[in-house]
Design a protein around this motif. Structure first.
Motif, PDB file in Angstrom:
ATOM      1  N   SER B  10       0.182   6.836  -8.507  1.00  0.00           N
ATOM      2  CA  SER B  10       0.116   8.169  -7.904  1.00  0.00           C
ATOM      3  C   SER B  10      -0.758   9.063  -8.758  1.00  0.00           C
ATOM      4  O   SER B  10      -0.868   8.883  -9.968  1.00  0.00           O
ATOM      5  N   ARG B  14       0.614  13.234  -5.701  1.00  0.00           N
ATOM      6  CA  ARG B  14       0.283  12.493  -4.497  1.00  0.00           C
ATOM      7  C   ARG B  14       0.447  10.991  -4.745  1.00  0.00           C
ATOM      8  O   ARG B  14      -0.165  10.436  -5.658  1.00  0.00           O
ATOM      9  N   GLN B  18       2.351   2.399  -2.942  1.00  0.00           N
ATOM     10  CA  GLN B  18       3.802   2.332  -3.093  1.00  0.00           C
ATOM     11  C   GLN B  18       4.261   0.892  -2.982  1.00  0.00           C
ATOM     12  O   GLN B  18       4.507   0.401  -1.894  1.00  0.00           O
ATOM     13  N   GLU B  38      -6.784   5.751   2.166  1.00  0.00           N
ATOM     14  CA  GLU B  38      -5.384   5.312   2.193  1.00  0.00           C
ATOM     15  C   GLU B  38      -5.048   4.452   0.982  1.00  0.00           C
ATOM     16  O   GLU B  38      -4.086   3.724   0.977  1.00  0.00           O
ATOM     17  N   GLN B 206      -1.484   0.956   5.075  1.00  0.00           N
ATOM     18  CA  GLN B 206      -1.334   2.263   5.704  1.00  0.00           C
ATOM     19  C   GLN B 206      -0.524   3.153   4.775  1.00  0.00           C
ATOM     20  O   GLN B 206       0.581   2.785   4.385  1.00  0.00           O
ATOM     21  N   ALA B 207      -1.105   4.301   4.400  1.00  0.00           N
ATOM     22  CA  ALA B 207      -0.423   5.265   3.529  1.00  0.00           C
ATOM     23  C   ALA B 207       0.160   4.596   2.294  1.00  0.00           C
ATOM     24  O   ALA B 207       1.308   4.817   1.938  1.00  0.00           O
ATOM     25  N   GLY B 208      -0.606   3.737   1.657  1.00  0.00           N
ATOM     26  CA  GLY B 208      -0.178   3.176   0.381  1.00  0.00           C
ATOM     27  C   GLY B 208       0.776   2.003   0.498  1.00  0.00           C
ATOM     28  O   GLY B 208       1.305   1.534  -0.507  1.00  0.00           O
ATOM     29  N   ARG B 209       1.019   1.505   1.709  1.00  0.00           N
ATOM     30  CA  ARG B 209       1.890   0.337   1.863  1.00  0.00           C
ATOM     31  C   ARG B 209       1.186  -0.719   2.694  1.00  0.00           C
ATOM     32  O   ARG B 209       0.417  -0.384   3.595  1.00  0.00           O
ATOM     33  N   TRP B 227       0.387   1.646  15.587  1.00  0.00           N
ATOM     34  CA  TRP B 227      -0.691   2.063  14.684  1.00  0.00           C
ATOM     35  C   TRP B 227      -1.591   0.876  14.359  1.00  0.00           C
ATOM     36  O   TRP B 227      -2.817   0.968  14.417  1.00  0.00           O
TER      37      TRP B 227
END
Lengths: 510, 314, 338
Positions: B10, B14, B18, B38, B206-209, B227
């Motif tokens: 991070s 932010r 993850q 992303e 997607q979004a860090g995963r 998605w």
């Protein structure tokens, strides 16, 4: 990553501590008993301060107004002798103030070639300021504008932006950080100025530094001098911090792509180029030419004096001292500039040597290190102190323009941080580094502040010799001083050409 | 084999990555697919060693290299804008890593010139970088990455600046070289065509995963969410299902539906019809499928049915 | 690098202390003697002369005062009668005397041994006055008259010793208030102030590119003009304008410094400066008169008139009041001269 910035920072920090902070603190301590802020309520002192700030700001504005268009023309048009002109632009820096003043008066003085007597008018004051400061801004502007790749200009033009819109929207954002540092420097120089403006405009234009000089050197009133020096330091620091914040906020990595430079085509462009060169010559080179012209009229007997051992020794000293100072400046400047990428304070500290009153510094050093006060080591350190900010500034701007992927690519290819610095970052910064070194050389060759330190007759440089001869009446002294000034210019120009010798791969970036 | 285990990163507040875990086998190319911003490039930086993760490990051939500086990982990375050194010529760029790994200057240059030959740049060794075309730069970057015989190849959107034709030619070349190398390769891209063309397996970030991974076919056949379905290029994605192109049945006997939009394409027509329950269905109709029908236009009708067995639900 | 500079500093320090007999001489920046005389002195006394220039005389004195705890020199040359009381009060001077020669009547310098003396006065440009057909001013008050508007340039006493000397002369002649009244009048009559002698002489004096035909300089300057002329001229282009209240006698001397090393060599140096060789040699080097009576005067000095009268404040007054006078002068002349 962090460590690679911390370690190099220690060297310049230690140097600044030993050469600036400690001497200044020592001087303040000597005078602390009498500290009184009542001094600042004195209307005379207030007037000096206000004038110092005002004239420095005015010079900045003027230099920007005249210098930026000149820089643009020099950056965008190719013409024969362009490179030499850029080198010659640094010559005003080398000229002893008094000689420069004589050159200006030979043009616009009571017996000047121009036929108009501007002595003791504000015009000459303005002119004197431009003579020294315009080159700083023009060189910075040219350097900045050369960072704009040709493709980006072409894009803007095809998108329908006329040249001035292109300048405003594409070039101006790139060149701003470069101008910021030049303006900061101009401000500091003018604010603490002892210089040409004073000589041409008269003592009523004296800055607060003159007051400090009198208090320290003549009256030994260290208390009042300390108050004023701190105040001046405060103003300088505020300006330097503003510059540092501005530059950090504006700096963007640039693609290292070739820039656009074409010969002037058509009458409008040729006219533009011709008028830019005329203004530049008028402001910066004509006084130098006047000196050369006057010097060439010297008698044979005076010419013969150039071969005297004292002149040769001075030439040798100039070479030796500026060489040593340059070596030290290179090391300090590289370390400081590289480390300052990260820290705002360190970035502002680049200009610390110009923020501190030189006379306070000289006396502080004397108090702190009496046993070394007349040693070569301290002399070289003093030279380097005033020269290395130029190197640091060059490194700083070049480092900011360096695309971060390049050192990263080097790392993934097996280079250690140090190797990556040597093989990728350093070569890419070299043009900026060389420019910084050339300015540093100009400072080291010139007269700045060293006159305040203890000296020895056997250390006489060309500059000291010039002042020695101008310290006596008589035509032969005057002529020899002028001839020596020409020798100094020749020497400096040679040094600039060697230092900024174009590199094969970087002819375009030059 | 490259193993990423539970990588977390991070910046200030932010969260970028993850708990990302991935495995790439020797000789295998894994494409990390995801929209811009992303965390794809950050993940690559972690693998390259240009950044340290907050938590998690990177293992290469069984060795934990999480704390190893990049120069000791013996990997190669191709950057988005090639990151060629502008002060060196093409061959010197290629020789850079060889010199760092102890080759003599002369030997390194010779080897670099040979490598340039192999990527189709014979005789261009002395060219200054800024005189090269985009495709040539790409090849220099490829040669520079491959010449050191890295243990791992990282590709950070390496083709994003190239035109389609050039890209396909280069994709073929890179595929060939990757196959010969027999090391794991990790490709980061936002372009599914690139990902599907080069990689045996695709992981979607997607979004860090990682939200799904598998072969391109597996993902196209069973996207894990609406998605993902949209991201891998399905046109007809609805709340709880998606209709892949192969689910549509054309021809006589199918219900006739109104055309609500039609747009000419290079290789046919993109047609939107009013589907079941008023759902807008988008179809790409090839020239062959439209043979004898004339150009579709709004107001006409089209006979289209749905093979419900092919519809994807999640 | 730090190590390197420390090493350099240390080396420099070593080289100073390594030579057993080294005499450290502090001088002002105009100090100049024939090289062979210096070599002769070193040879005769077996010491190395280490000459350190400390700037203008006033600046030099302050450097000595600041470092009195760790003296940076053994002997000082160049302290003059405007500074001697300050130096004595600061306790940096050791009692010094010389048995060599008899000192001229005017050239007395209590607290030090006089070496040379000279006069600060006005010089004028002969050609300019001939061309302008203007009679020379007969008194200082004439300079405040409209006929002499914009003709005078002086140095700022805050940055120049000639400027200070001229200010002191006006005060000695007219008293403090009278002098400042006069300064106010010449200020309003277009007085130009420059930083130092060189600036005034080479950029403001009409003989060298400026517009002012009257400049504060030395009484020996016309002789130097002849000496340093291109083709040997027989008459100086400038001359002295010896006006009442506009001439200051300056006496320069040498003294041992308290806490200095090498007292014997230092004494030898004091005597050396009083020796005939130096007394003769300094005349055309530093353009001062020899302080030892009976020394042969260089023929070129015939082009300089020696003033018969001068006006100096008392040594004590110069010590206690100079700073206040200079400050008052700057507030009056520099600030208001717009």
């Amino acid at each position: 990553m962090n460590r690679s910035l911390t370690l190099p920072a220690l060297l310049p920090l230690a140097f600044l501590l030993l050469m600036v902070a400690a001497p200044l603190a020592r001087l303040l301590q000597e005078g602390h008993a009498g500290f009184s802020l009542a001094l600042l309520q004195d209307s005379y002192i207030q007037w000096r301060l206000a004038w110092s700030v005002g004239q420095a700001l005015a010079t900045c504005a003027l230099a920007l107004l005249i210098g930026l268009p000149l820089a643009w023309v020099l950056a965008r048009f190719d013409f024969a002798g362009r490179r030499l002109l850029l080198r010659m632009l640094m010559l005003p820096f080398v000229m002893p103030t008094l000689v420069a003043g004589m050159g200006v008066l030979a043009l616009f003085g009571p017996h000047g070639v121009a036929g108009v007597n501007l002595q003791d008018t504000p015009w000459l004051l303005l002119y004197g300021n431009l003579f020294y400061n315009l080159p700083l801004l023009v060189r910075a502007g040219v350097d900045g504008l050369e960072q704009v790749p040709a493709s980006r200009l072409a894009v803007a033009r095809t998108l329908g932006a006329p040249p001035w819109r292109t300048f405003w929207r594409v070039e101006w954002p790139v060149v701003r950080p470069w101008l910021a540092s030049a303006l900061c420097l101009i401000f500091l120089y003018c604010f603490a100025g002892f210089g040409l403006a004073l000589l041409l405009g008269g003592q009523r234009y004296a800055t607060v530094e003159v007051e400090i000089y009198t208090l320290v050197a003549y009256e030994l009133n260290l208390a009042d001098a300390g108050v004023l020096a701190l105040l001046a330091l405060g103003v300088g620091a505020a300006v330097a911090l503003a510059y540092a914040a501005l530059e950090r906020g504006l700096a963007r990595p640039q693609r290292l792509a070739p820039t656009l430079r074409t010969p002037a085509q058509g009458w409008p462009q040729r006219l533009l180029l011709a008028s830019a060169l005329t203004v530049l010559a008028l402001c910066c080179l004509l006084p130098l030419l006047a000196i050369v012209w006057r010097a060439l009229q010297a008698d044979a007997t005076v010419w013969a004096m150039l071969a005297e051992p004292e002149v040769l020794a001075a030439l040798g000293n100039t070479l030796r001292f500026s060489g040593a100072a340059l070596g030290l400046s290179l090391l300090l400047g590289l370390c400081h500039g590289w480390a300052a990428q990260r820290w705002l304070a360190l970035r502002a500290l680049v200009f610390l040597p110009f923020m501190v009153s030189p006379v306070c510094l000289a006396f502080g050093l004397l108090l702190l290190y009496p046993q070394y006060s007349a040693s070569v080591g301290l002399l070289i350190a003093a030279y380097a102190l005033l020269a290395y900010p130029f190197v640091a500034k060059g490194v700083l701007s070049a480092a900011a323009a360096l695309p971060p992927q390049l050192p990263q690519a080097a790392r993934t290819l097996g280079a250690t941080p140090w190797r990556s610095f040597c093989r990728v970052s350093l070569p890419l910064m070299r043009p900026a580094l060389r420019r910084g070194l050339a300015f540093a050389a100009a400072t080291a060759v010139g007269e700045f502040a060293v006159s305040l330190f203890l000296s020895r007759p056997e250390w006489a440089t060309l500059t000291t010799l010039i002042y020695q001869h101008l310290g006596r009446p008589g035509a032969a002294n005057l002529q020899l001083a002028l001839l020596l000034s020409c020798l100094l210019m020749l020497f400096a120009l040679l040094a600039f050409v060697v230092i900024e010798w174009p590199e094969k791969n970087h002819a375009r970036a030059d | 084999m490259l193993e990423l285990i539970d990588l977390t990163l991070s910046y200030a507040t932010r969260s970028v990555l993850q708990g990302v875990s991935l495995q790439v086998a020797a000789g295998e190319t894994l494409a990390l697919l995801g929209p811009s911003g992303e965390g794809k490039s950050s993940l690559l930086s972690l693998v390259a060693g240009l950044q340290r993760p907050d938590a998690g490990r990177v293992q290469l051939a069984g060795q934990d290299i999480t704390r190893l500086p990049p120069e000791q990982r013996h990997i190669a990375m191709m950057f988005q804008d090639h990151a060629l050194f502008p002060h060196l010529d093409a061959a010197a760029n290629v020789a850079f890593g060889l010199v760092e790994r102890g080759s003599g200057k002369l030997a390194a240059r010779q080897q670099a010139v040979q490598m340039l030959d192999a990527v189709g740049l014979a005789g261009r060794g002395a060219a200054a970088v800024h005189t090269l075309s985009g495709g040539e730069r790409q090849r220099v970057a490829l040669a520079r990455a491959l010449v050191c015989q890295p243990r791992l190849l990282l590709l950070d959107e390496p083709f994003s600046s190239l035109d389609t034709h050039l890209k396909q030619q280069l994709l073929a070349d890179v595929r060939r070289h990757l196959a010969a190398l027999q090391v794991p390769a990790l490709l980061v891209t936002h372009d599914r065509h690139e990902a599907f063309a080069l990689a045996q397996r695709v992981a979607i970030l997607q979004a860090g995963r990682i939200v799904q991974q598998g072969t391109p076919q597996a993902i196209l056949q069973a996207p894990a969410s609406a998605w993902v379905a949209r991201f891998v290029g399905l046109d007809n994605v609805f709340d709880d299902h998606a209709i892949p192109p192969q689910a549509f049945v054309l021809g006589a006997g199918q219900p006739r539906r109104d055309i609500v939009a039609a747009q000419a394409q290079a290789d046919g027509w993109r047609v939107t019809v009013a589907g079941d329950g008023g759902q807008p269905w988008q179809l790409l109709l090839g020239v062959r499928e439209l043979a004898g029908q004339g150009a579709p236009c709004v107001g006409q009708q089209l006979a289209i049915g749905l093979d419900r067995r092919q519809v994807l639900y999640w | 690098m730090l190590k390197k500079s420390v090493l350099l500093l240390a080396l420099a320090g070593l080289s100073l202390s390594a030579l057993a007999a080294e005499l450290r001489v502090m001088t002002h920046s105009s100090f100049s003697l024939p090289k062979d005389r210096i070599a002769e002195f070193e040879k005769q006394n077996g010491v190395k002369l280490s000459i350190v220039k400390g700037g203008d005389a006033g600046e030099m004195l302050n450097k000595l005062i600041l470092t009195r705890a760790n003296p940076i020199a053994d002997v000082v040359y160049g302290i003059d009668n405007t500074l001697i009381a300050k130096a004595s009060a600061a306790g940096i001077l050791a009692p010094t005397s010389s048995k060599l020669g008899r000192t001229e009547k005017d050239a007395q310098l209590p607290g030090a041994v006089a070496v040379d003396y000279g006069y600060v006065t006005l010089n004028y440009d002969k050609t300019w006055f001939a061309k302008a057909e203007l009679p020379l001013p007969a008194t200082l008050d004439d300079l405040a008259k409209p006929a002499y508007k914009d003709l005078l340039v002086v140095q700022n006493p805050a940055t120049s010793s000639t400027g200070l000397a001229f200010l002191l002369a006006t005060i000695a002649d007219r008293g403090e208030d009278g002098a400042f009244k006069w300064w106010e009048k010449v200020r309003d009559n277009g007085l130009k102030v420059s930083k130092g002698w060189s600036e005034a002489y080479y950029t403001d004096f009409s003989r060298n590119g400026g517009s002012r035909p009257i400049v504060v300089s030395y009484a020996t300057s016309p002789a130097a003009e002849v000496f340093y002329s291109k083709e040997k001229i027989s008459e100086s282009p400038t001359a002295n304008l010896l006006l009442k209240g506009g001439v200051f006698l300056q006496v320069e001397g040498v003294a041992l410094l308290t806490g200095g090393k090498e007292p014997q060599a230092a004494q030898a140096f004091v005597d050396f400066l009083r020796s005939e060789g130096v007394q003769t040699g300094l005349q055309t080097k530093m353009w001062m008169y020899p302080a030892v009576a009976g020394t042969a005067i260089d023929p070129v000095f015939a082009h300089a008139q020696k003033p018969a009268k001068f006006s100096n404040p008392s040594l004590a007054a110069m010590n206690s009041k100079t700073a206040a006078w200079v400050s008052r002068w700057n507030r009056l002349v520099v600030k208001q001269a717009n």
